[in-house]
Scaffold this motif. Structure first.
Motif, PDB file in Angstrom:
ATOM      1  N   UNK A 146      84.866 167.944  44.567  1.00  0.00           N
ATOM      2  CA  UNK A 146      85.068 168.163  45.993  1.00  0.00           C
ATOM      3  C   UNK A 146      83.707 168.431  46.654  1.00  0.00           C
ATOM      4  N   UNK A 147      83.464 167.840  47.829  1.00  0.00           N
ATOM      5  CA  UNK A 147      82.160 168.017  48.480  1.00  0.00           C
ATOM      6  C   UNK A 147      81.783 169.472  48.736  1.00  0.00           C
ATOM      7  N   UNK A 148      82.781 170.350  48.833  1.00  0.00           N
ATOM      8  CA  UNK A 148      82.482 171.754  49.136  1.00  0.00           C
ATOM      9  C   UNK A 148      82.149 172.575  47.896  1.00  0.00           C
ATOM     10  N   UNK A 149      82.355 172.027  46.708  1.00  0.00           N
ATOM     11  CA  UNK A 149      82.205 172.810  45.480  1.00  0.00           C
ATOM     12  C   UNK A 149      80.828 173.462  45.363  1.00  0.00           C
ATOM     13  N   UNK A 150      79.783 172.672  45.533  1.00  0.00           N
ATOM     14  CA  UNK A 150      78.436 173.192  45.338  1.00  0.00           C
ATOM     15  C   UNK A 150      77.995 174.082  46.496  1.00  0.00           C
ATOM     16  N   UNK A 151      78.504 173.831  47.696  1.00  0.00           N
ATOM     17  CA  UNK A 151      78.201 174.715  48.823  1.00  0.00           C
ATOM     18  C   UNK A 151      78.837 176.077  48.602  1.00  0.00           C
ATOM     19  N   UNK A 152      80.092 176.091  48.116  1.00  0.00           N
ATOM     20  CA  UNK A 152      80.752 177.358  47.805  1.00  0.00           C
ATOM     21  C   UNK A 152      79.993 178.099  46.704  1.00  0.00           C
ATOM     22  N   UNK A 153      79.519 177.360  45.702  1.00  0.00           N
ATOM     23  CA  UNK A 153      78.731 177.982  44.638  1.00  0.00           C
ATOM     24  C   UNK A 153      77.484 178.634  45.215  1.00  0.00           C
ATOM     25  N   UNK A 154      76.778 177.922  46.084  1.00  0.00           N
ATOM     26  CA  UNK A 154      75.553 178.444  46.668  1.00  0.00           C
ATOM     27  C   UNK A 154      75.815 179.696  47.499  1.00  0.00           C
ATOM     28  N   UNK A 155      76.867 179.674  48.308  1.00  0.00           N
ATOM     29  CA  UNK A 155      77.188 180.827  49.149  1.00  0.00           C
ATOM     30  C   UNK A 155      77.579 182.034  48.301  1.00  0.00           C
ATOM     31  N   UNK A 156      78.342 181.793  47.252  1.00  0.00           N
ATOM     32  CA  UNK A 156      78.768 182.880  46.360  1.00  0.00           C
ATOM     33  C   UNK A 156      77.561 183.529  45.684  1.00  0.00           C
ATOM     34  N   UNK A 157      76.633 182.702  45.222  1.00  0.00           N
ATOM     35  CA  UNK A 157      75.437 183.218  44.567  1.00  0.00           C
ATOM     36  C   UNK A 157      74.617 184.058  45.540  1.00  0.00           C
ATOM     37  N   UNK A 158      74.488 183.571  46.774  1.00  0.00           N
ATOM     38  CA  UNK A 158      73.695 184.285  47.768  1.00  0.00           C
ATOM     39  C   UNK A 158      74.343 185.609  48.155  1.00  0.00           C
ATOM     40  N   UNK A 159      75.646 185.595  48.419  1.00  0.00           N
ATOM     41  CA  UNK A 159      76.344 186.812  48.833  1.00  0.00           C
ATOM     42  C   UNK A 159      76.222 187.892  47.773  1.00  0.00           C
ATOM     43  N   UNK A 160      76.385 187.519  46.506  1.00  0.00           N
ATOM     44  CA  UNK A 160      76.410 188.492  45.412  1.00  0.00           C
ATOM     45  C   UNK A 160      75.059 188.703  44.740  1.00  0.00           C
ATOM     46  N   UNK A 161      74.034 187.962  45.204  1.00  0.00           N
ATOM     47  CA  UNK A 161      72.681 188.064  44.629  1.00  0.00           C
ATOM     48  C   UNK A 161      72.744 187.898  43.107  1.00  0.00           C
ATOM     49  N   UNK A 162      73.505 186.908  42.687  1.00  0.00           N
ATOM     50  CA  UNK A 162      73.805 186.742  41.264  1.00  0.00           C
ATOM     51  C   UNK A 162      72.574 186.480  40.406  1.00  0.00           C
ATOM     52  N   UNK A 163      71.712 185.574  40.846  1.00  0.00           N
ATOM     53  CA  UNK A 163      70.576 185.204  40.007  1.00  0.00           C
ATOM     54  C   UNK A 163      69.571 186.343  39.906  1.00  0.00           C
ATOM     55  N   UNK A 164      69.418 187.085  40.982  1.00  0.00           N
ATOM     56  CA  UNK A 164      68.532 188.250  40.963  1.00  0.00           C
ATOM     57  C   UNK A 164      69.023 189.284  39.953  1.00  0.00           C
ATOM     58  N   UNK A 165      70.318 189.560  39.965  1.00  0.00           N
ATOM     59  CA  UNK A 165      70.877 190.541  39.027  1.00  0.00           C
ATOM     60  C   UNK A 165      70.815 190.024  37.591  1.00  0.00           C
ATOM     61  N   UNK A 166      71.019 188.713  37.415  1.00  0.00           N
ATOM     62  CA  UNK A 166      70.986 188.150  36.065  1.00  0.00           C
ATOM     63  C   UNK A 166      69.599 188.270  35.449  1.00  0.00           C
TER      64      UNK A 166
END
Length: 307
Positions: free
Chosen positions: A190-210
């Motif tokens: 789905x075209x929105x899949x990667x945009x949702x992934x990006x927004x989720x990562x940004x909201x939760x600061x996932x990569x920074x915490x990892x």
């Protein structure tokens, strides 16, 4: 990948372990069983709902062997320091949990309408609050870097424009907008899949915490103990792979030096030369396991306790 986790974590009876992402309690339950009768486990999760699930599932059975902590796994070193004892093993299963994806009210999925939330825990702003405060430049960067989406500038402008006009109320509104903007693409997803992934990562600061968590391994795990990190997309796996490598080879001397002069010694030994993936049988039973990548290391003896 429960069996792979137990193998690479080398869970033994009487050991002390940390599950940095308690989630639905599957890995926690397996670690408690494998470390019985007197093994201990600290199960951490930033999501209070996840801890409630684990408590209902395991607390009565495990008793004092199980300690639940509402925190981010990037705070594991602080949690361990308070207890004055490093662990025999530490597991981090990064990314969003199945419960969070499957519950529309959490706002992670576009399969059913949900609020613009996407929080893994109450410690961060909602997606709506993030969109209200972010700039087009920052949102375009997030979509490009975290979602690897082409045309991120246009997608960011469309999202912020629709949001400011009050046209984005639900996750399906957002998905429909992105799909319309990305129409004509050849993606199988789905075209929105990667945009949702990006927004989720940004909201939760996932990569920074990892990354912070990976760097804490020598403070969380005792010499001879192990750490197992599971990731679910290339951005996460890259952080784990490269930071494992830095811990295993921290030397900062120029490559043409005949011998090391910086004095920085390896802190860990990487046990997995390549990432470990789920077998065909598990993927058939759980399609989400297809994306899982597991990497493991062992902490080496070191002379300084403040690494």
């Amino acid at each position: 990948m429960v069996e792979e986790v137990l193998h690479w974590l080398d869970v033994k009876p009487g050991g002390f372990y940390v599950d940095g992402t308690a989630g639905g309690g599957g890995h926690s339950a397996a670690i408690l069983d494998a470390s019985a009768p007197d093994g201990r486990l600290i199960a951490i999760d930033r999501d209070p709902e996840a801890l409630s699930t684990v408590r209902a599932r395991l607390a009565e059975k495990a008793g004092e062997r199980l300690t639940l902590v509402n925190a981010n796994y990037s705070q594991a070193a602080e949690i361990i320091a308070e207890r004055g004892e490093r662990a025999d093993g530490w597991l981090v299963d990064a990314g969003v949990s199945s419960h969070q994806l499957d519950e529309p009210s959490r706002g992670f999925s576009f399969q059913q309408p949900g609020p613009l939330d996407m929080r893994m825990g109450p410690d961060v702003p909602t997606l709506a609050e993030y969109l209200e405060s972010t700039s087009r430049e920052e949102l375009a960067r997030v979509i490009k870097v975290y979602g690897e989406v082409r045309g991120s500038w246009g997608v960011a402008g469309a999202i912020l424009g629709a949001f400011s006009r009050g046209e984005l109320k639900t996750t399906t509104d957002l998905a429909d907008l992105v799909a319309a903007k990305q129409r004509g693409g050849s993606r199988k997803i789905h075209p929105a899949t990667l945009v949702f992934q990006a927004l989720r990562i940004a909201v939760n600061r996932e990569l920074e915490h990892l990354e912070a968590a990976v760097r804490q391994i020598p403070k969380v795990v005792k010499p001879g103990g192990r750490a197992v990190f599971m990731s679910f997309h290339s951005l996460e796996d890259r952080i784990v792979k490269h930071t494992f490598r830095e811990l295993a080879d921290p030397c900062t001397c120029p490559r043409d030096f005949p011998r090391c002069a910086c004095g920085k010694e390896p802190l860990v030994e990487v046990l997995t030369r390549q990432s470990v993936v789920a077998g065909d049988e598990e993927v058939q039973a759980n399609p989400r396991a297809r994306s899982a990548r597991l990497r493991a290391l062992k902490v080496l003896p070191h002379t300084h306790s403040d690494v």
